[in-house]
Enzyme design. Structure first.
Site, PDB file in Angstrom:
ATOM      1  NE  ARG A   3     -43.958 -82.763  17.359  1.00 11.00           N
ATOM      2  CZ  ARG A   3     -44.384 -84.023  16.793  1.00 11.00           C
ATOM      3  NH1 ARG A   3     -45.552 -84.434  16.840  1.00 11.00           N
ATOM      4  NH2 ARG A   3     -43.555 -84.524  15.867  1.00 11.00           N
TER       5      ARG A   3
ATOM      6  CE1 TYR B 245     -63.147 -93.008   0.862  1.00 18.61           C
ATOM      7  CE2 TYR B 245     -62.699 -95.107  -0.229  1.00 18.61           C
ATOM      8  CZ  TYR B 245     -62.702 -93.745  -0.221  1.00 18.61           C
ATOM      9  OH  TYR B 245     -62.188 -93.079  -1.532  1.00 18.61           O
TER      10      TYR B 245
ATOM     11  CG  ASP C 194     -46.699 -86.705  -1.505  1.00 19.76           C
ATOM     12  OD1 ASP C 194     -47.800 -86.698  -1.124  1.00 19.76           O
ATOM     13  OD2 ASP C 194     -45.693 -85.586  -1.545  1.00 19.76           O
TER      14      ASP C 194
ATOM     15  NE  ARG D  74     -55.759-102.371  -5.636  1.00 24.91           N
ATOM     16  CZ  ARG D  74     -54.890-103.414  -5.183  1.00 24.91           C
ATOM     17  NH1 ARG D  74     -55.010-104.669  -5.408  1.00 24.91           N
ATOM     18  NH2 ARG D  74     -53.788-103.034  -4.701  1.00 24.91           N
TER      19      ARG D  74
ATOM     20  CG  PHE E 206     -41.634 -89.086  17.240  1.00 26.25           C
ATOM     21  CD1 PHE E 206     -40.869 -89.679  18.172  1.00 26.25           C
ATOM     22  CD2 PHE E 206     -42.924 -88.622  17.680  1.00 26.25           C
ATOM     23  CE1 PHE E 206     -41.176 -89.690  19.306  1.00 26.25           C
ATOM     24  CE2 PHE E 206     -43.239 -88.698  18.990  1.00 26.25           C
ATOM     25  CZ  PHE E 206     -42.429 -89.358  19.799  1.00 26.25           C
TER      26      PHE E 206
ATOM     27  CG  ASN F  74     -54.548 -91.318  -2.999  1.00 27.08           C
ATOM     28  OD1 ASN F  74     -55.400 -91.573  -3.860  1.00 27.08           O
ATOM     29  ND2 ASN F  74     -53.704 -90.378  -2.806  1.00 27.08           N
TER      30      ASN F  74
ATOM     31  CE1 TYR G 104     -51.429 -82.679  12.222  1.00 25.32           C
ATOM     32  CE2 TYR G 104     -52.478 -81.922  14.122  1.00 25.32           C
ATOM     33  CZ  TYR G 104     -51.665 -83.118  13.520  1.00 25.32           C
ATOM     34  OH  TYR G 104     -51.341 -84.188  14.220  1.00 25.32           O
TER      35      TYR G 104
ATOM     36  CG  ASP H 265     -41.734 -90.797   5.608  1.00 24.60           C
ATOM     37  OD1 ASP H 265     -42.210 -91.003   6.785  1.00 24.60           O
ATOM     38  OD2 ASP H 265     -41.608 -89.517   5.303  1.00 24.60           O
TER      39      ASP H 265
HETATM   40  P1  NAD Z   1     -43.712 -86.906  12.255  1.00 22.34           P
HETATM   41  O1  NAD Z   1     -43.559 -85.555  11.448  1.00 22.34           O
HETATM   42  O2  NAD Z   1     -42.294 -87.318  12.742  1.00 22.34           O
HETATM   43  O3  NAD Z   1     -44.174 -88.050  11.146  1.00 22.34           O
HETATM   44  C1  NAD Z   1     -44.844 -87.867  10.153  1.00 22.34           C
HETATM   45  C2  NAD Z   1     -44.264 -88.597   8.903  1.00 22.34           C
HETATM   46  O4  NAD Z   1     -45.196 -88.470   7.939  1.00 22.34           O
HETATM   47  C3  NAD Z   1     -42.860 -88.143   8.576  1.00 22.34           C
HETATM   48  O5  NAD Z   1     -41.814 -89.115   8.412  1.00 22.34           O
HETATM   49  C4  NAD Z   1     -43.067 -87.299   7.241  1.00 22.34           C
HETATM   50  O6  NAD Z   1     -42.002 -87.253   6.201  1.00 22.34           O
HETATM   51  C5  NAD Z   1     -44.343 -88.143   6.719  1.00 22.34           C
HETATM   52  N1  NAD Z   1     -45.112 -87.533   5.474  1.00 22.34           N
HETATM   53  C6  NAD Z   1     -45.437 -86.368   5.730  1.00 22.34           C
HETATM   54  N2  NAD Z   1     -46.406 -85.811   4.704  1.00 22.34           N
HETATM   55  C7  NAD Z   1     -46.256 -86.926   3.964  1.00 22.34           C
HETATM   56  C8  NAD Z   1     -46.637 -87.089   2.490  1.00 22.34           C
HETATM   57  N3  NAD Z   1     -47.596 -86.346   2.077  1.00 22.34           N
HETATM   58  N4  NAD Z   1     -46.596 -88.581   2.065  1.00 22.34           N
HETATM   59  C9  NAD Z   1     -45.730 -89.383   2.634  1.00 22.34           C
HETATM   60  N5  NAD Z   1     -45.208 -89.074   3.901  1.00 22.34           N
HETATM   61  C10 NAD Z   1     -45.522 -88.191   4.446  1.00 22.34           C
HETATM   62  O7  NAD Z   1     -44.802 -86.574  13.213  1.00 22.34           O
HETATM   63  P2  NAD Z   1     -45.186 -87.964  14.302  1.00 22.34           P
HETATM   64  O8  NAD Z   1     -45.276 -87.259  15.428  1.00 22.34           O
HETATM   65  O9  NAD Z   1     -44.541 -89.325  14.099  1.00 22.34           O
HETATM   66  O10 NAD Z   1     -46.759 -87.910  13.800  1.00 22.34           O
HETATM   67  C11 NAD Z   1     -47.151 -89.231  13.119  1.00 22.34           C
HETATM   68  C12 NAD Z   1     -48.621 -89.353  12.900  1.00 22.34           C
HETATM   69  O11 NAD Z   1     -49.513 -89.116  14.404  1.00 22.34           O
HETATM   70  C13 NAD Z   1     -49.320 -87.849  12.391  1.00 22.34           C
HETATM   71  O12 NAD Z   1     -50.255 -88.351  11.437  1.00 22.34           O
HETATM   72  C14 NAD Z   1     -49.710 -87.010  13.478  1.00 22.34           C
HETATM   73  O13 NAD Z   1     -50.886 -86.375  12.972  1.00 22.34           O
HETATM   74  C15 NAD Z   1     -50.402 -88.102  14.341  1.00 22.34           C
HETATM   75  N6  NAD Z   1     -50.282 -87.295  15.702  1.00 22.34           N
HETATM   76  C16 NAD Z   1     -48.951 -87.214  16.575  1.00 22.34           C
HETATM   77  C17 NAD Z   1     -49.026 -86.536  17.605  1.00 22.34           C
HETATM   78  C18 NAD Z   1     -47.804 -86.527  18.355  1.00 22.34           C
HETATM   79  O14 NAD Z   1     -47.930 -85.696  19.713  1.00 22.34           O
HETATM   80  N7  NAD Z   1     -46.808 -86.656  17.930  1.00 22.34           N
HETATM   81  C19 NAD Z   1     -50.219 -86.196  18.198  1.00 22.34           C
HETATM   82  C20 NAD Z   1     -51.451 -86.667  17.406  1.00 22.34           C
HETATM   83  C21 NAD Z   1     -51.625 -87.122  16.141  1.00 22.34           C
HETATM   84  N1  UDP Z   2     -44.808 -74.112  23.682  1.00 22.87           N
HETATM   85  C1  UDP Z   2     -43.892 -73.500  24.508  1.00 22.87           C
HETATM   86  N2  UDP Z   2     -42.640 -73.111  23.947  1.00 22.87           N
HETATM   87  C2  UDP Z   2     -42.189 -73.803  23.151  1.00 22.87           C
HETATM   88  C3  UDP Z   2     -42.929 -74.727  22.235  1.00 22.87           C
HETATM   89  C4  UDP Z   2     -44.350 -74.800  22.396  1.00 22.87           C
HETATM   90  O1  UDP Z   2     -44.229 -72.941  25.207  1.00 22.87           O
HETATM   91  O2  UDP Z   2     -40.733 -73.781  22.592  1.00 22.87           O
HETATM   92  C5  UDP Z   2     -46.248 -74.482  24.035  1.00 22.87           C
HETATM   93  C6  UDP Z   2     -47.313 -74.131  22.990  1.00 22.87           C
HETATM   94  O3  UDP Z   2     -47.547 -72.779  22.848  1.00 22.87           O
HETATM   95  C7  UDP Z   2     -48.387 -75.116  23.413  1.00 22.87           C
HETATM   96  C8  UDP Z   2     -47.761 -76.269  24.106  1.00 22.87           C
HETATM   97  O4  UDP Z   2     -46.197 -75.891  24.358  1.00 22.87           O
HETATM   98  O5  UDP Z   2     -49.139 -74.387  24.326  1.00 22.87           O
HETATM   99  C9  UDP Z   2     -47.516 -77.308  23.373  1.00 22.87           C
HETATM  100  O6  UDP Z   2     -46.941 -77.141  22.132  1.00 22.87           O
HETATM  101  P1  UDP Z   2     -46.556 -78.244  20.938  1.00 22.87           P
HETATM  102  O7  UDP Z   2     -46.375 -77.565  19.761  1.00 22.87           O
HETATM  103  O8  UDP Z   2     -45.789 -79.050  21.747  1.00 22.87           O
HETATM  104  O9  UDP Z   2     -48.060 -78.897  20.682  1.00 22.87           O
HETATM  105  P2  UDP Z   2     -49.542 -78.672  20.599  1.00 22.87           P
HETATM  106  O10 UDP Z   2     -49.901 -77.298  20.681  1.00 22.87           O
HETATM  107  O11 UDP Z   2     -49.986 -79.147  19.058  1.00 22.87           O
HETATM  108  O12 UDP Z   2     -50.219 -79.437  21.598  1.00 22.87           O
END
Ligand code: NAD
Ligand code: UDP
Length: 311
Positions: free
Chosen positions: A185, A158, A57, A105, A12, A98, A144, A32
């Site tokens: 989510r 690092y 990966d 490097r 995303f 990694n 997580y 990815d």
């Molecule tokens: P996402 O799941 O859409 O994106 C994660 C991407 O990483 C995916 O494309 C997945 O295929 C890839 N991936 C997972 N494991 C992998 C691996 N072992 N090797 C290679 N690729 C791998 O989620 P996102 O919301 O786009 O999140 C992206 C980053 O931002 C994540 O690190 C997440 O922890 C961080 N983040 C997101 C949010 C949010 O609200 N969206 C909040 C805090 C942190």
């Molecule tokens: N949540 C909810 N209904 C849903 C999905 C999530 O009420 O269908 C709630 C969840 O319990 C949390 C908040 O919404 O309190 C945000 O959840 P999300 O999974 O989006 O992110 P995070 O908990 O990691 O902030």
């Protein structure tokens, strides 16, 4: 023009970041393993000769000559990161090792996509970067939360030990087009439920709060963070400080979609944080006056439109 590696680039946030970096004139390597990402998210970039897609990966080393690395690879939604908890923590920790090795490097600057989850269920509100958090090390979210905390530790070590140029941002709940429709989510769940006329599932009584950031505001913060002076490592919070209860979010989604869906209450998952709001003073000061521009109603409309056209 720089050559920039984006791990998790087909996800995303990663797909929006790749798009922005290409628009800024850079070469982008998108790496990815498609666990939660999809080629559909970046299919519109494939024709660009400055864009390269690699299935890989991050738990195994990767070799390339790059100037910058954005390390985003990691499932981000509770449903997905709990699906295979051991793999999640391996991805955070071994992925960080990694990518830091690659940065060491190549002398690339590396930015870590950390998370507000490092604050756990916070006792300090709103959360400043100086707060160390309240995290359960043995709960269902720990793979997580602790994985991301360990990654931050690795980045700092690092940096101190090997002088790797690092940047850490702590991302608060971010939403927008290209969220995975099944990732559970709250924003995507509520929108999809509303568009289908299904019940809106609130976990608990809906009094828990979150502060929602639109993806374009985050991408701007990431670009600005990467451009900060070498001495500045962060961590820096990026999020939108406007805080909403989950109940209010459900009501807004119903209003904006014009849905006849009803709200139902389901059990609250364990360790679900009760409140979350970023203190963004540091981001404003360090990222050239950055602040979120897109407020929840506007961002929800864009996201609803995206899911409407997808369904
Ligand atoms: P996402 O799941 O859409 O994106 C994660 C991407 O990483 C995916 O494309 C997945 O295929 C890839 N991936 C997972 N494991 C992998 C691996 N072992 N090797 C290679 N690729 C791998 O989620 P996102 O919301 O786009 O999140 C992206 C980053 O931002 C994540 O690190 C997440 O922890 C961080 N983040 C997101 C949010 C949010 O609200 N969206 C909040 C805090 C942190
Ligand atoms: N949540 C909810 N209904 C849903 C999905 C999530 O009420 O269908 C709630 C969840 O319990 C949390 C908040 O919404 O309190 C945000 O959840 P999300 O999974 O989006 O992110 P995070 O908990 O990691 O902030």
């Amino acid at each position: 023009m720089k050559r920039i590696l984006v791990t998790g680039g087909a996800g995303f946030i990663g797909s929006h970041l790749c798009e922005r970096l290409l628009n800024d004139g850079h070469e982008v390597i998108c790496l990815d393993n498609y666990f939660t990402g999809s080629r559909h998210n970046i299919v519109h970039l494939l024709h660009n000769p400055r864009f390269e897609l690699v299935r890989h990966d991050v738990i195994t080393p990767f070799m390339a000559e790059v100037d910058e690395i954005y390390n985003l690879a990691c499932p981000a939604s509770p449903v997905h990161y709990q699906f295979n908890a051991i793999k999640t923590i391996k991805t955070s920790v071994m992925g960080a090792i990694n990518m830091l090795g690659l940065a060491k490097r190549t002398r690339a600057t590396i930015l870590q996509a950390s998370t507000s989850e490092v604050y756990g269920d916070p006792h300090v509100h709103p959360q400043p970067e100086s707060y160390w958090g309240n995290v359960n090390p043995i709960g269902i979210r720990s793979c997580y939360d602790e994985g991301k905390r360990c990654a931050e530790t690795l980045f700092m070590d690092y940096h101190r030990q090997n002088h790797v140029k690092i940047k850490i941002i702590r991302i608060f709940n971010t939403y927008g087009p290209r969220m995975h429709p099944q990732d559970g989510r709250v924003v995507s769940n509520f929108i999809i439920q509303a568009l289908k006329g299904n019940d809106i599932t609130i976990y608990g009584d809906g009094s828990q709060t979150r502060s929602f950031q639109y993806v374009d505001d985050l991408v701007e913060a990431m670009i600005r963070m990467m451009a900060t002076p070498e001495s500045f490592t962060g961590p820096v919070n990026t999020g939108n400080p406007n805080e909403f209860t989950i109940l209010r979010l459900a009501q807004m989604v119903i209003e904006l979609t014009g849905s006849a869906s009803k709200i139902v209450h389901l059990p609250l998952p364990s360790d679900d944080p009760k409140q979350r709001q970023p203190d963004i003073s540091l981001a404003k000061a360090a990222l050239g006056g950055w602040e979120p521009k897109i407020q929840l109603e506007e961002g929800l409309k864009e996201t609803i439109e995206y899911f409407r056209t997808k369904s």
